[in-house]
Design an enzyme around this catalytic site. Structure first.
Site, PDB file in Angstrom:
ATOM      1  N   SER A  53      96.990  72.424  12.299  1.00 16.22           N
ATOM      2  CA  SER A  53      96.752  72.315  13.743  1.00 16.22           C
ATOM      3  C   SER A  53      97.978  72.731  14.550  1.00 16.22           C
ATOM      4  O   SER A  53      97.953  72.731  15.778  1.00 16.22           O
ATOM      5  CB  SER A  53      96.364  70.880  14.107  1.00 16.22           C
ATOM      6  OG  SER A  53      97.329  69.960  13.632  1.00 16.22           O
ATOM      7  N   ASN A  82      98.463  59.037  12.006  1.00 17.57           N
ATOM      8  CA  ASN A  82      97.243  58.617  12.704  1.00 17.57           C
ATOM      9  C   ASN A  82      97.546  57.884  14.011  1.00 17.57           C
ATOM     10  O   ASN A  82      96.947  58.168  15.046  1.00 17.57           O
ATOM     11  CB  ASN A  82      96.385  57.742  11.786  1.00 17.57           C
ATOM     12  CG  ASN A  82      95.942  58.499  10.545  1.00 17.57           C
ATOM     13  OD1 ASN A  82      96.126  59.707  10.460  1.00 17.57           O
ATOM     14  ND2 ASN A  82      95.379  57.792   9.580  1.00 17.57           N
ATOM     15  N   THR A 100      68.908  71.024  55.049  1.00 19.99           N
ATOM     16  CA  THR A 100      68.252  70.364  53.919  1.00 19.99           C
ATOM     17  C   THR A 100      67.316  71.417  53.361  1.00 19.99           C
ATOM     18  O   THR A 100      66.777  72.232  54.128  1.00 19.99           O
ATOM     19  CB  THR A 100      67.454  69.112  54.337  1.00 19.99           C
ATOM     20  OG1 THR A 100      66.432  69.510  55.254  1.00 19.99           O
ATOM     21  CG2 THR A 100      68.334  68.067  55.013  1.00 19.99           C
ATOM     22  N   HIS A 101      67.157  71.448  52.035  1.00 22.42           N
ATOM     23  CA  HIS A 101      66.369  72.499  51.369  1.00 22.42           C
ATOM     24  C   HIS A 101      66.897  73.888  51.709  1.00 22.42           C
ATOM     25  O   HIS A 101      66.147  74.863  51.694  1.00 22.42           O
ATOM     26  CB  HIS A 101      64.887  72.417  51.744  1.00 22.42           C
ATOM     27  CG  HIS A 101      64.318  71.035  51.690  1.00 22.42           C
ATOM     28  ND1 HIS A 101      63.701  70.515  50.579  1.00 22.42           N
ATOM     29  CD2 HIS A 101      64.323  70.030  52.616  1.00 22.42           C
ATOM     30  CE1 HIS A 101      63.316  69.266  50.825  1.00 22.42           C
ATOM     31  NE2 HIS A 101      63.702  68.943  52.051  1.00 22.42           N
ATOM     32  N   SER A 155      85.317  96.103  44.654  1.00 19.91           N
ATOM     33  CA  SER A 155      84.451  96.681  43.632  1.00 19.91           C
ATOM     34  C   SER A 155      84.974  98.065  43.280  1.00 19.91           C
ATOM     35  O   SER A 155      85.469  98.782  44.153  1.00 19.91           O
ATOM     36  CB  SER A 155      83.031  96.783  44.185  1.00 19.91           C
ATOM     37  OG  SER A 155      82.307  97.777  43.486  1.00 19.91           O
ATOM     38  N   LYS A 205      82.833  96.483  49.375  1.00 20.45           N
ATOM     39  CA  LYS A 205      82.732  95.128  48.834  1.00 20.45           C
ATOM     40  C   LYS A 205      84.020  94.321  48.908  1.00 20.45           C
ATOM     41  O   LYS A 205      85.110  94.836  48.702  1.00 20.45           O
ATOM     42  CB  LYS A 205      82.290  95.186  47.355  1.00 20.45           C
ATOM     43  CG  LYS A 205      80.877  95.653  47.161  1.00 20.45           C
ATOM     44  CD  LYS A 205      79.839  94.625  47.585  1.00 20.45           C
ATOM     45  CE  LYS A 205      79.833  93.456  46.669  1.00 20.45           C
ATOM     46  NZ  LYS A 205      78.831  93.582  45.610  1.00 20.45           N
ATOM     47  N   ASN A 207      84.554  90.685  47.160  1.00 22.45           N
ATOM     48  CA  ASN A 207      83.809  89.701  46.378  1.00 22.45           C
ATOM     49  C   ASN A 207      84.527  88.359  46.287  1.00 22.45           C
ATOM     50  O   ASN A 207      85.743  88.310  46.095  1.00 22.45           O
ATOM     51  CB  ASN A 207      83.570  90.237  44.967  1.00 22.45           C
ATOM     52  CG  ASN A 207      82.683  91.471  44.962  1.00 22.45           C
ATOM     53  OD1 ASN A 207      81.807  91.596  45.808  1.00 22.45           O
ATOM     54  ND2 ASN A 207      82.947  92.367  44.045  1.00 22.45           N
ATOM     55  N   GLU A 257      83.371  82.059  42.557  1.00 26.52           N
ATOM     56  CA  GLU A 257      82.392  82.382  41.506  1.00 26.52           C
ATOM     57  C   GLU A 257      82.900  81.958  40.135  1.00 26.52           C
ATOM     58  O   GLU A 257      82.168  81.387  39.324  1.00 26.52           O
ATOM     59  CB  GLU A 257      82.108  83.889  41.485  1.00 26.52           C
ATOM     60  CG  GLU A 257      81.269  84.366  42.639  1.00 26.52           C
ATOM     61  CD  GLU A 257      81.161  85.877  42.640  1.00 26.52           C
ATOM     62  OE1 GLU A 257      80.090  86.391  42.287  1.00 26.52           O
ATOM     63  OE2 GLU A 257      82.148  86.559  42.973  1.00 26.52           O
ATOM     64  N   TYR A 262      90.503  56.558  11.131  1.00 24.24           N
ATOM     65  CA  TYR A 262      90.810  57.955  11.427  1.00 24.24           C
ATOM     66  C   TYR A 262      90.088  58.890  10.465  1.00 24.24           C
ATOM     67  O   TYR A 262      90.009  58.633   9.278  1.00 24.24           O
ATOM     68  CB  TYR A 262      92.331  58.209  11.327  1.00 24.24           C
ATOM     69  CG  TYR A 262      92.680  59.676  11.517  1.00 24.24           C
ATOM     70  CD1 TYR A 262      92.870  60.201  12.789  1.00 24.24           C
ATOM     71  CD2 TYR A 262      92.759  60.546  10.420  1.00 24.24           C
ATOM     72  CE1 TYR A 262      93.142  61.549  12.972  1.00 24.24           C
ATOM     73  CE2 TYR A 262      93.025  61.892  10.599  1.00 24.24           C
ATOM     74  CZ  TYR A 262      93.218  62.396  11.872  1.00 24.24           C
ATOM     75  OH  TYR A 262      93.483  63.721  12.053  1.00 24.24           O
ATOM     76  N   GLN A 273      91.088  65.859  14.704  1.00 22.42           N
ATOM     77  CA  GLN A 273      91.987  66.965  15.045  1.00 22.42           C
ATOM     78  C   GLN A 273      91.308  67.934  16.015  1.00 22.42           C
ATOM     79  O   GLN A 273      91.970  68.648  16.755  1.00 22.42           O
ATOM     80  CB  GLN A 273      92.395  67.685  13.753  1.00 22.42           C
ATOM     81  CG  GLN A 273      93.370  68.816  13.951  1.00 22.42           C
ATOM     82  CD  GLN A 273      93.992  69.254  12.637  1.00 22.42           C
ATOM     83  OE1 GLN A 273      94.753  68.502  12.042  1.00 22.42           O
ATOM     84  NE2 GLN A 273      93.669  70.442  12.178  1.00 22.42           N
ATOM     85  N   LYS A 295      91.683  68.271  20.289  1.00 20.38           N
ATOM     86  CA  LYS A 295      92.764  68.825  21.104  1.00 20.38           C
ATOM     87  C   LYS A 295      92.406  70.071  21.888  1.00 20.38           C
ATOM     88  O   LYS A 295      92.674  70.155  23.090  1.00 20.38           O
ATOM     89  CB  LYS A 295      93.980  69.089  20.225  1.00 20.38           C
ATOM     90  CG  LYS A 295      94.648  67.800  19.855  1.00 20.38           C
ATOM     91  CD  LYS A 295      95.711  67.962  18.796  1.00 20.38           C
ATOM     92  CE  LYS A 295      95.891  66.645  18.103  1.00 20.38           C
ATOM     93  NZ  LYS A 295      94.673  66.206  17.350  1.00 20.38           N
TER      94      LYS A 295
END
Ligand code: ARG
Length: 469
Positions: free
Chosen positions: A29, A116, A161-162, A283, A289, A291, A296, A323, A328, A331
């Protein structure tokens, strides 16, 4: 990273054959847990001091161990440390180097301890630091929202709303709705911190140790608020990590909701805000564009964080006490979560002051959608009309407005009176957008006055959080 097979493993005593090379690489690890080195060294120093305190180590042995560990920390920080896969993990790499540097005394460090309880301690120490950093970034974002809320306390926008225009609200009020979500996240972080800040050290491999250890001493050295009560639970428990991942998941869900709105709002169709050039990209094919990549991507990363929460829940679900090597696998999801959530918070905090609020467009959008229809109904109720009838009357007025392309506030008194003769000249006070928001003048309401008061209260609440004090 060196992987010579020749390195003697600290646990090799009972083995006659060397580890298979691929097994060694597969089980190691150190490639990822080396980032725990500072916390591993801090834990070892506290452990050595405790051993000296109870007389298991001499003061001189303790001094050599502490000096050796501090020197190793320097080597790692200067990039001079050679990590070895054969030595499996951060713990054995550092311990082996200690013995290399200071000789046989180094071999005494692991007295009364196991990897451990060591690894469980390291993760908790690491998470403690990370939670504080998260809380600091969160605080910056909260302050950014408060700044926007204050500056735009009177800015009128459509409330939805909606995703249909519902009633006018103030932009500041909308920002404070986001803030409330983050306030709860902050409280959850505080709670996660409390659960993290408990010390497993002393549990050793699983059953405790025969040495006369003083766990209170070690806990004080390391700044732990509490000590794990049961040694079996101490080495196997990862609930604290799951709690933090759940907190991070909810936080990301909130950032994703903000992102969704920012993406919509910065489109040509809404055109409510400009996100600032430094937070957008262009773009390669469409020259016009700009963006909203940052929101996003934050929205996109939310899925990955939920995934990490699921990983840890699943990791734990079938483990017998105590343990198991499965642990392991805790992590990488944790590290990736913290790296990404910190990044998302940082970007959001930096982006807040770059947002330009397009007040005219917001106002125009609120004006277009019959957003004061409820105000007209409430007006009729005040004139003695039962609410259900008022609803019906206003519905007819809206129908007329749609057919004649007129908002309620654009109709003449005569036009309005066709729907109810209780309507008088004072109706125009409630049909204006300003009148509509100002009338919602109570705790938690959208009136500019209430938004300003809520900002003041929120600043006090922020100051009360211990994690960012
Ligand atoms: N690298 C291990 C982990 O991350 C450390 C503990 C290993 N303990 C053991 N008995 N193999 O969990």
């Amino acid at each position: 990273m060196s992987d010579e097979q020749s390195i003697d493993k600290p646990w090799a005593g009972r083995f006659t054959a060397p580890t298979d090379a691929f097994v060694e690489a597969f089980t190691a690890s150190v490639g990822f847990d080396r980032r725990l080195y500072r916390h591993d060294i801090a834990g070892s120093i506290a452990h050595a001091r405790m051993l000296a305190h109870v007389g298991v180590l001499t003061e001189e042995e303790c001094r050599q161990i502490v000096a050796g560990l501090e020197a190793i920390r320097g080597e790692i920080e200067r990039g001079e440390f050679t990590w070895s896969t054969a030595l499996e993990d951060v713990h054995m790499n550092i311990e082996a180097r200690l013995t290399e540097r200071i000789g046989d005394v180094g071999k005494k460090l692991h007295t009364g301890r196991s990897r451990n309880d060591q690894v469980a301690t390291d993760i908790r120490l690491y998470l403690r630091d990370e939670i504080r950093e998260l809380a600091r970034e969160l605080r910056r974002l909260q302050e950014g929202l408060l700044g926007l809320a204050e500056a735009e306390a009177e800015t009128i926008m459509p409330g939805f709303t909606h995703l249909q225009t519902a009633q006018p609200v103030t932009f500041g009020h909308h920002m404070l709705a986001w803030l409330e979500m983050l306030m709860r996240d902050q409280a959850r972080l505080q709670e996660a911190y409390t659960r993290v800040n408990v010390m497993p050290l002393g549990a050793a491999a699983l059953a405790g140790t025969t040495y006369p250890i003083d766990r209170e001493f070690t806990a004080r050295e390391l700044g732990f608020d509490a000590i794990c009560e049961n040694s079996l639970d101490a080495v196997s428990d990862r609930d604290f990590a799951i709690d933090l991942l759940a907190t991070c998941s909810t936080l990301m869900m909130h950032l994703s909701r903000f992102s969704e709105e920012l993406v919509l709002w910065s489109s040509a169709q809404f055109d409510f805000v400009d996100l600032g050039d430094s937070f957008c990209t262009g773009s390669s094919i469409m020259p016009q564009k700009k963006n909203p990549d940052v929101p996003e991507l934050v929205r996109g990363k939310t899925g990955r964080i939920y995934g990490h929460l699921m990983s840890l829940l699943t990791l734990m679900k079938s483990q017998p006490l105590a343990y198991n090597k499965d642990n392991q696998e805790d992590k990488e999801p944790l590290f990736d979560t913290l790296d990404n959530v910190k990044g998302c918070l940082r970007l959001f905090a930096d982006m807040m002051p770059q947002i330009t609020v397009k007040r005219e467009n917001l106002r125009e959008a609120a004006r277009r959608g019959f957003s004061t229809a409820t105000d007209l109904a409430d007006y009729l109720v005040r004139k003695g009309v039962p609410f259900r009838d008022a609803h019906e009357i206003v519905g007819k007025a809206v129908r007329y407005g749609i057919d004649n392309k007129k908002d309620l506030s654009e109709m003449s008194l005569d036009e309005l009176r066709r729907f109810s003769d209780v309507i008088a000249e004072d109706v125009f006070d409630v049909l204006t957008l300003e009148g509509s928001v100002a009338a919602r003048d109570h705790l938690g309401g959208t009136a500019p006055k209430q938004v300003r008061a809520a900002v003041q209260r929120a600043r006090k609440r922020l100051d009360d959080f211990a994690l960012t004090k």
